[in-house]
Motif scaffolding. Structure first.
Motif, short mmCIF file in Angstrom:
data_model
loop_
_atom_site.label_atom_id
_atom_site.label_comp_id
_atom_site.label_asym_id
_atom_site.label_seq_id
_atom_site.Cartn_x
_atom_site.Cartn_y
_atom_site.Cartn_z
N GLY A 184 -2.50 -10.35 6.33
CA GLY A 184 -1.68 -10.71 5.18
C GLY A 184 -0.58 -11.70 5.51
N GLU B 293 -9.64 -1.02 5.35
CA GLU B 293 -11.00 -1.32 4.92
C GLU B 293 -11.41 -0.38 3.79
OE1 GLU B 293 -13.46 -1.17 8.43
OE2 GLU B 293 -12.67 -3.06 9.19
N GLY C 31 -9.06 -1.26 0.47
CA GLY C 31 -9.39 -2.51 -0.21
C GLY C 31 -8.16 -3.30 -0.60
N ASP C 32 -8.27 -4.06 -1.67
CA ASP C 32 -7.21 -4.96 -2.12
C ASP C 32 -6.00 -4.17 -2.64
OD1 ASP C 32 -5.77 -7.18 -2.93
OD2 ASP C 32 -6.95 -7.47 -4.77
N LEU C 33 -4.84 -4.45 -2.11
CA LEU C 33 -3.60 -3.77 -2.52
C LEU C 33 -2.72 -4.63 -3.41
CD1 LEU C 33 -2.61 -2.08 0.85
CD2 LEU C 33 -3.67 -1.02 -1.13
N SER C 34 -3.19 -5.79 -3.80
CA SER C 34 -2.39 -6.71 -4.61
C SER C 34 -1.87 -6.03 -5.86
CB SER C 34 -3.22 -7.93 -5.00
OG SER C 34 -3.63 -8.62 -3.85
N LYS D 137 -0.19 -3.31 -6.22
CA LYS D 137 -0.17 -1.83 -6.21
C LYS D 137 1.18 -1.31 -5.75
CE LYS D 137 -4.64 -1.52 -6.91
NZ LYS D 137 -5.19 -1.52 -8.19
N CYS E 246 1.08 -2.68 4.12
CA CYS E 246 0.76 -2.76 2.69
C CYS E 246 1.48 -3.91 2.02
CB CYS E 246 1.13 -1.45 1.99
SG CYS E 246 0.09 -0.04 2.42
N ARG F 207 0.00 -7.16 2.86
CA ARG F 207 -1.30 -7.35 2.20
C ARG F 207 -1.17 -7.46 0.68
NH1 ARG F 207 -6.00 -5.19 5.48
NH2 ARG F 207 -5.17 -4.98 7.58
N GLY F 208 0.04 -7.58 0.15
CA GLY F 208 0.20 -7.87 -1.26
C GLY F 208 0.64 -6.73 -2.16
#
Length: 102
Positions: free
Chosen positions: A6, A34, A37-40, A42, A58, A61-62
């Motif tokens: 990220g 993995e 998944g996508d944390l955008s 959240k 976290c 990673r967005g």
């Protein structure tokens, strides 16, 4: 220890020597992300946060916001330092509380 992916990939995370906890290893964190998944966008809850490695990953990673919960005074200054070093002022909250005895 460092952030694996990220926006802040490669940034070092300070830890505590002789702490009464054991930080999650990079292999464990990689596997967990993995699965997640996508944390955008959240909101994340990092219980028993320690120095914040999970929550920091976290945010990198967005994740929109992370609530860190930690009671151990020996770790709280390092958690706060790690967050300040990444300049994430508006993206987190720290709750200094013992969840077990409450």
């Amino acid at each position: 220890m460092q952030i694996q992916a990220g926006q802040y990939k490669g940034r070092r995370i300070k830890t505590v020597a002789n702490a009464p906890y054991r930080p999650s290893t990079s292999v464990v964190r990689k596997s967990l992300f993995e699965i997640l998944g996508d944390l955008s966008g959240k909101h994340v809850l990092d219980l028993f946060a320690g120095v914040g490695s999970f929550g920091l990953e976290c945010l990198s990673r967005g994740a929109k916001h992370v609530t860190f919960v930690e009671k151990y005074n020996g770790v709280l200054p390092i958690l706060k330092s790690n967050l300040n070093n990444l300049n994430m002022r508006e993206k987190y909250e720290i709750i200094e509380e013992d969840l077990i005895s409450n």
